[in-house]
Design a protein around this motif. Structure first.
Motif, PDB file in Angstrom:
ATOM      1  N   SER A  63     -18.497  -8.651  18.339  1.00  0.00           N
ATOM      2  CA  SER A  63     -18.008  -7.523  19.145  1.00  0.00           C
ATOM      3  C   SER A  63     -17.792  -7.945  20.591  1.00  0.00           C
ATOM      4  N   ASN A  64     -18.667  -8.824  21.091  1.00  0.00           N
ATOM      5  CA  ASN A  64     -18.481  -9.344  22.457  1.00  0.00           C
ATOM      6  C   ASN A  64     -17.166 -10.097  22.564  1.00  0.00           C
ATOM      7  N   MET A  65     -16.889 -10.937  21.549  1.00  0.00           N
ATOM      8  CA  MET A  65     -15.672 -11.729  21.559  1.00  0.00           C
ATOM      9  C   MET A  65     -14.434 -10.840  21.506  1.00  0.00           C
ATOM     10  N   ILE A  66     -14.479  -9.810  20.655  1.00  0.00           N
ATOM     11  CA  ILE A  66     -13.321  -8.921  20.513  1.00  0.00           C
ATOM     12  C   ILE A  66     -13.096  -8.136  21.806  1.00  0.00           C
ATOM     13  N   SER A  67     -14.170  -7.696  22.453  1.00  0.00           N
ATOM     14  CA  SER A  67     -14.028  -7.033  23.756  1.00  0.00           C
ATOM     15  C   SER A  67     -13.394  -7.979  24.763  1.00  0.00           C
ATOM     16  N   TYR A  68     -13.807  -9.221  24.722  1.00  0.00           N
ATOM     17  CA  TYR A  68     -13.245 -10.245  25.611  1.00  0.00           C
ATOM     18  C   TYR A  68     -11.756 -10.446  25.329  1.00  0.00           C
ATOM     19  N   LEU A  69     -11.396 -10.573  24.052  1.00  0.00           N
ATOM     20  CA  LEU A  69      -9.991 -10.799  23.695  1.00  0.00           C
ATOM     21  C   LEU A  69      -9.131  -9.564  23.955  1.00  0.00           C
ATOM     22  N   CYS A  70      -9.740  -8.372  23.921  1.00  0.00           N
ATOM     23  CA  CYS A  70      -9.009  -7.132  24.191  1.00  0.00           C
ATOM     24  C   CYS A  70      -8.945  -6.806  25.677  1.00  0.00           C
ATOM     25  N   ARG A  71      -9.549  -7.648  26.492  1.00  0.00           N
ATOM     26  CA  ARG A  71      -9.610  -7.383  27.935  1.00  0.00           C
ATOM     27  C   ARG A  71     -10.257  -6.026  28.209  1.00  0.00           C
ATOM     28  N   ALA A  72     -11.331  -5.759  27.483  1.00  0.00           N
ATOM     29  CA  ALA A  72     -12.108  -4.541  27.696  1.00  0.00           C
ATOM     30  C   ALA A  72     -13.248  -4.860  28.671  1.00  0.00           C
ATOM     31  N   ASP A  73     -14.325  -4.099  28.625  1.00  0.00           N
ATOM     32  CA  ASP A  73     -15.450  -4.276  29.535  1.00  0.00           C
ATOM     33  C   ASP A  73     -16.456  -5.231  28.894  1.00  0.00           C
ATOM     34  N   THR A  74     -16.258  -6.529  29.098  1.00  0.00           N
ATOM     35  CA  THR A  74     -17.079  -7.534  28.428  1.00  0.00           C
ATOM     36  C   THR A  74     -18.535  -7.469  28.869  1.00  0.00           C
ATOM     37  N   ALA A  75     -18.778  -7.214  30.144  1.00  0.00           N
ATOM     38  CA  ALA A  75     -20.160  -7.119  30.635  1.00  0.00           C
ATOM     39  C   ALA A  75     -20.901  -5.987  29.939  1.00  0.00           C
ATOM     40  N   LEU A  76     -20.243  -4.858  29.763  1.00  0.00           N
ATOM     41  CA  LEU A  76     -20.852  -3.730  29.050  1.00  0.00           C
ATOM     42  C   LEU A  76     -21.118  -4.105  27.600  1.00  0.00           C
ATOM     43  N   SER A  77     -20.168  -4.798  26.967  1.00  0.00           N
ATOM     44  CA  SER A  77     -20.324  -5.206  25.572  1.00  0.00           C
ATOM     45  C   SER A  77     -21.538  -6.109  25.390  1.00  0.00           C
TER      46      SER A  77
END
Length: 301
Positions: free
Chosen positions: A90-104
């Motif tokens: 889920s962290n990786m997908i948040s990163y690849l989606c340019r979402a809030d990686t720190a929150l993830s």
């Protein structure tokens, strides 16, 4: 039904740690310490993320397996994977989606400390309900935390340190590391799928609709709740959707395969680990589409 296989396990056991380290290092390279410190001012996002993962997804899983009348063993397998909130995936997908990686990453750390206490009891209740033979499942707290540190914390902290010292180098490394992350993710999925090619086709027609429906609806409901009920921004809502729909299939496999020794349940977990990527891939493609990138560039000028 044949048992699932970890055939080629030596290659997989060598590939997986390398893949996770590169993925988490790549995330760390995009982060600054201020990203995590700012989370103290966002308790709503943290609390909502924990509750959506620990309560909303299991509720949706129960509704889906009940509505589709899945066999009891497979239904129990899907419930168990719903009790294991997303890890590095889920962290990786948040990163690849340019979402809030720190929150993830923060949510992964928090839920990983909670599930050693919640997962055994939720599993026991599930087995009692579906099979009538519940047992208490013990997850070692110290080893779970140690694995979390090795898989997520060390490479992320390394990336943070590099970003603080050599920001120009980080900007150059981000694209190749993102490509490597995608390659490793698909290699792991393909290796597990190939090892189980004899039994997966048997279960695909039965489980695929339930899994895709569960993962997609979990993401959608979490995004809608975060965006329109809690009034959180788009990146935060997207992160909560990813965290809710993407589960830690590795933890669930440990419970169903190594502890309960239930191969049918493990196959349900394995399929969830593969098919949950479908809505995630669509999110990645949408967030990284040329039109979306142009919009981001315009808004940042």
């Amino acid at each position: 039904m044949e048992s699932f296989s970890m055939e080629g396990g030596n290659a997989l056991s060598m590939l997986l740690p390398v893949a996770l380290f590169i993925i988490m290092l790549g995330m760390g390279l995009t982060l600054k310490l201020s990203d995590f410190l700012s989370l103290r001012q966002r308790p709503v996002a943290i609390v909502a993320g924990v509750l959506l993962q620990l309560l909303l997804l299991p509720l949706l899983a129960w509704l889906v397996v009940t509505a589709l009348e899945l066999p009891a063993v497979l239904a129990a397998g899907l419930l168990i994977v719903s009790f294991a909130p997303g890890g590095a995936t889920s962290n990786m997908i948040s990163y690849l989606c340019r979402a809030d990686t720190a929150l993830s990453i923060s949510l992964t750390a928090i839920t990983s400390l909670i599930i050693p206490f919640t997962l055994p009891w939720f599993t026991w209740i599930t087995l009692e309900h579906f099979l009538g033979n519940g047992v208490i499942v013990e997850l070692p707290l110290l080893s779970t935390i140690a694995k979390l540190v090795l898989v997520t914390l060390i490479p992320v902290v390394t990336g943070l340190f590099i970003n603080s010292r050599w920001p120009q180098l980080c900007s150059q490394l981000q694209r190749p590391i993102k490509i490597l992350s995608l390659v490793f993710m698909f290699c792991v999925v393909l290796m597990i799928s190939w090892a189980n090619r004899a039994v997966l086709p048997e279960l695909m027609p039965l489980l695929s609709p339930a899994i895709v429906l569960l993962a997609s609806s979990a993401m959608l409901f979490a995004i809608l709740i975060a965006r329109y009920l809690l009034r959180l921004n788009a990146e935060t809502a997207l992160t909560l959707g990813i965290e809710t729909g993407i589960q830690n299939a590795g933890t669930a496999l440990m419970v169903t395969g190594a502890i309960l020794q239930q191969p049918e349940m493990s196959l349900a977990v394995l399929l969830y680990g593969i098919l949950m990527q479908m809505p995630a891939v669509l999110l990645i493609l949408w967030r990284n589409s040329p039109a979306k990138l142009r919009s981001v560039l315009v808004n940042t000028k």
